[in-house]
Design a protein around this motif. Structure first.
Motif, PDB file in Angstrom:
ATOM      1  N   PRO A   1      93.268  76.921  91.693  1.00 39.90           N
ATOM      2  CA  PRO A   1      93.621  75.820  90.795  1.00 39.90           C
ATOM      3  C   PRO A   1      93.468  74.472  91.505  1.00 39.90           C
ATOM      4  N   LEU A   2      93.294  73.420  90.715  1.00 37.60           N
ATOM      5  CA  LEU A   2      93.173  72.080  91.274  1.00 37.60           C
ATOM      6  C   LEU A   2      94.525  71.568  91.761  1.00 37.60           C
ATOM      7  N   SER A   3      95.592  72.005  91.112  1.00 30.49           N
ATOM      8  CA  SER A   3      96.937  71.604  91.530  1.00 30.49           C
ATOM      9  C   SER A   3      97.886  72.780  91.335  1.00 30.49           C
ATOM     10  N   ARG A   4      99.078  72.635  91.875  1.00 26.49           N
ATOM     11  CA  ARG A   4     100.097  73.683  91.794  1.00 26.49           C
ATOM     12  C   ARG A   4     101.379  73.118  91.198  1.00 26.49           C
ATOM     13  N   ALA A   5     102.144  73.978  90.590  1.00 26.54           N
ATOM     14  CA  ALA A   5     103.479  73.583  90.121  1.00 26.54           C
ATOM     15  C   ALA A   5     104.336  73.249  91.334  1.00 26.54           C
TER      16      ALA A   5
ATOM     17  N   ARG B   1     100.950  75.991  98.663  1.00 23.72           N
ATOM     18  CA  ARG B   1      99.918  77.018  98.469  1.00 23.72           C
ATOM     19  C   ARG B   1      98.586  76.313  98.255  1.00 23.72           C
ATOM     20  N   VAL B   2      97.527  76.934  98.689  1.00 24.68           N
ATOM     21  CA  VAL B   2      96.219  76.275  98.690  1.00 24.68           C
ATOM     22  C   VAL B   2      95.714  75.998  97.279  1.00 24.68           C
ATOM     23  N   THR B   3      94.891  74.968  97.208  1.00 21.96           N
ATOM     24  CA  THR B   3      94.251  74.549  95.961  1.00 21.96           C
ATOM     25  C   THR B   3      92.744  74.479  96.187  1.00 21.96           C
ATOM     26  N   SER B   4      92.017  74.209  95.118  1.00 19.74           N
ATOM     27  CA  SER B   4      90.564  74.099  95.257  1.00 19.74           C
ATOM     28  C   SER B   4      90.183  72.922  96.157  1.00 19.74           C
TER      29      SER B   4
END
Length: 195
Positions: free
Chosen positions: A150-154, A160-163
């Motif tokens: 995902p581009l972002s996380r909650a 946690r890693v993102t794109s």
């Protein structure tokens, strides 16, 4: 989800980042060792053996991460779950595996590429792969991670890693292997993405 989060345990260990400076800096002229420490002096003198504690712990902790990622990649695909969530978890595993290999190849050069969790003692006797092959493996994992993360996380999943994290590490990989235009393109994508 629990298995995915467990992969991060390897990075939290002191033997991952807390002691990486020993392997990265002591052999350089940036630091000097004092006294006759049995672990530090060999690093400074380029006479390190495989049983040197910082070297062994660094190697072991990185392959722990690779093993955890390989277990995710083996056992998650058949699970019935939300497909976007599944793809994100698989992307995390590929990112973290690539991240571990990127550290290893820069310190040790040729390293064994292990794509499956060992099932018996024979599985751990893997020959070292050429450096170019290791970098190709890293690039492939990161490119696949970019597509599925995902581009972002909650807020509950910050850290946690993102794109964009995958793009940033891939940009660093490309700088390391002199693929500068591709690195610049990824850096611009991260900057312009605003995340």
């Amino acid at each position: 989800e629990s298995a995915a989060k467990s992969m991060y345990s390897a990075i939290q260990a002191i033997n991952w980042r807390g002691k990486s400076w020993m392997l990265e800096e002591i052999p350089s002229d940036n630091t000097t060792t004092g006294g006759n420490d049995p672990d530090f002096s060999p690093l400074d003198n380029f006479t390190t053996s495989p049983d040197n504690a910082p070297v062994l712990e660094y190697w072991t902790q990185h392959y722990k991460m690779i093993t955890l990622a390989n277990q995710i990649l083996a056992f998650v695909p058949p699970i019935e779950m939300d497909e976007n969530q599944k793809e994100s978890i698989l992307g995390e595993a590929k990112f973290l595996r690539a991240y571990a290999y990127f550290d290893l190849v820069r310190i040790f050069g040729q390293v064994p590429i292990i794509q499956e969790s060992p099932s018996n003692d024979a599985d751990v006797n893997v020959m070292r792969s050429p450096v170019a092959e290791v970098y190709n493996f890293i690039v492939k994992d990161l490119e696949e991670a970019i597509e599925t993360l995902p581009l972002s996380r909650a807020s509950s999943d910050y850290g946690r890693v993102t794109s964009d994290a995958a793009r940033a590490i891939l940009a660093k990989v490309f700088v390391t292997i002199a693929r500068y235009d591709e690195s610049m393109e990824l850096c611009r994508a991260v900057i312009n993405g605003g995340q």
